[in-house]
Design a protein around this motif. Structure first.
Motif, short mmCIF file in Angstrom:
data_model
loop_
_atom_site.label_atom_id
_atom_site.label_comp_id
_atom_site.label_asym_id
_atom_site.label_seq_id
_atom_site.Cartn_x
_atom_site.Cartn_y
_atom_site.Cartn_z
N VAL A 109 -4.28 10.26 4.38
CA VAL A 109 -3.35 10.20 5.53
C VAL A 109 -1.96 9.79 5.05
CG1 VAL A 109 -2.83 9.05 7.72
CG2 VAL A 109 -5.16 9.84 7.23
N SER A 110 -1.91 8.78 4.20
CA SER A 110 -0.63 8.29 3.70
C SER A 110 0.13 9.39 2.95
CB SER A 110 -0.88 7.09 2.78
OG SER A 110 0.32 6.50 2.37
N ILE A 111 -0.56 10.11 2.09
CA ILE A 111 0.09 11.19 1.33
C ILE A 111 0.55 12.31 2.26
CG2 ILE A 111 -0.18 12.96 -0.45
CD1 ILE A 111 -2.09 11.04 -1.91
N LEU A 161 12.96 7.60 3.10
CA LEU A 161 12.60 7.83 4.50
C LEU A 161 11.08 7.94 4.65
CD1 LEU A 161 13.67 8.28 7.35
CD2 LEU A 161 13.89 10.71 6.81
N ALA A 162 10.44 8.60 3.70
CA ALA A 162 8.97 8.72 3.73
C ALA A 162 8.33 7.33 3.66
CB ALA A 162 8.49 9.60 2.59
N ALA A 214 0.83 -1.20 0.00
CA ALA A 214 0.00 0.00 0.00
C ALA A 214 0.87 1.25 0.00
CB ALA A 214 -0.93 0.00 1.22
N THR A 215 1.93 1.22 0.78
CA THR A 215 2.83 2.37 0.86
C THR A 215 3.56 2.56 -0.46
OG1 THR A 215 3.08 1.96 3.22
CG2 THR A 215 4.67 3.45 2.21
N MET A 270 3.69 11.14 3.99
CA MET A 270 4.81 11.12 3.03
C MET A 270 5.28 12.51 2.68
SD MET A 270 4.40 8.13 0.31
CE MET A 270 4.48 6.46 0.85
N GLU A 271 4.36 13.40 2.44
CA GLU A 271 4.75 14.75 2.05
C GLU A 271 5.45 15.51 3.17
OE1 GLU A 271 4.69 16.21 -1.16
OE2 GLU A 271 4.64 14.02 -1.30
#
Length: 156
Positions: A91-93, A130-131, A22-23, A96-97
């Motif tokens: 949430v994931s974005i 790292l993200a 998913a990531t 990451m951002e």
């Protein structure tokens, strides 16, 4: 009030593999937008803040677009696809951002290095890696609760 048999169903634990997949999916869209924004901002000599805003906006556009592309065969309307993308990726974005833009801003000289500089590209790669590492446990936690990419998985 009638309860269906699945009304009390609780999502099971998410595997690390599922979370990593998913990531990685999310990272693909984010990276396209992030790299495009960083390249545009650097090439056009934009202020660091403008470059970060452009990169972030493009990461959301590409991240949501990839999810919408992936669920298009489920027979959803455009509005439904947007809702799925928002639920699956927001949430994931965001995580990451925060991580990849912070990396680019905090690595000395990364934002002002030119496009032909190894510093620019290595900093961008390190920030995105790292993200990925930091976002994977977030996605595992969300999928285990039936949130995030679990919404997309339920359509397959």
């Amino acid at each position: 009030m009638t309860h269906t048999s699945h009304a009390h169903h609780r999502p099971g634990p998410a595997s690390w593999r599922m979370a990593a997949q998913a990531t990685l999916h999310c990272l693909t869209g984010c990276a396209i937008g992030e790299v495009l924004g960083m390249v545009l901002g650097t090439a056009l000599g934009w202020h660091n803040a403008t470059t970060v805003v452009a990169s972030t906006a493009l990461a959301f556009v590409f991240g949501y677009s990839l999810t919408m592309w992936g669920v298009r065969s489920a027979g959803l309307t455009l509005g439904q696809m947007v809702k799925v993308a928002l639920a699956a990726d927001t949430v994931s974005i965001i995580v990451m951002e925060i991580i990849d833009n912070a990396g680019m801003v905090l690595i000395p000289g990364a934002m002002t290095a030119g496009l032909t500089s190894a510093l620019f590209w290595i900093s961008l790669a390190v920030s995105l890696a790292l993200a990925f590492v930091i976002t994977t446990p977030v996605n595992k936690w969300m999928i285990g609760r039936g949130k995030g990419h679990a919404v997309v998985h339920s359509m397959h």
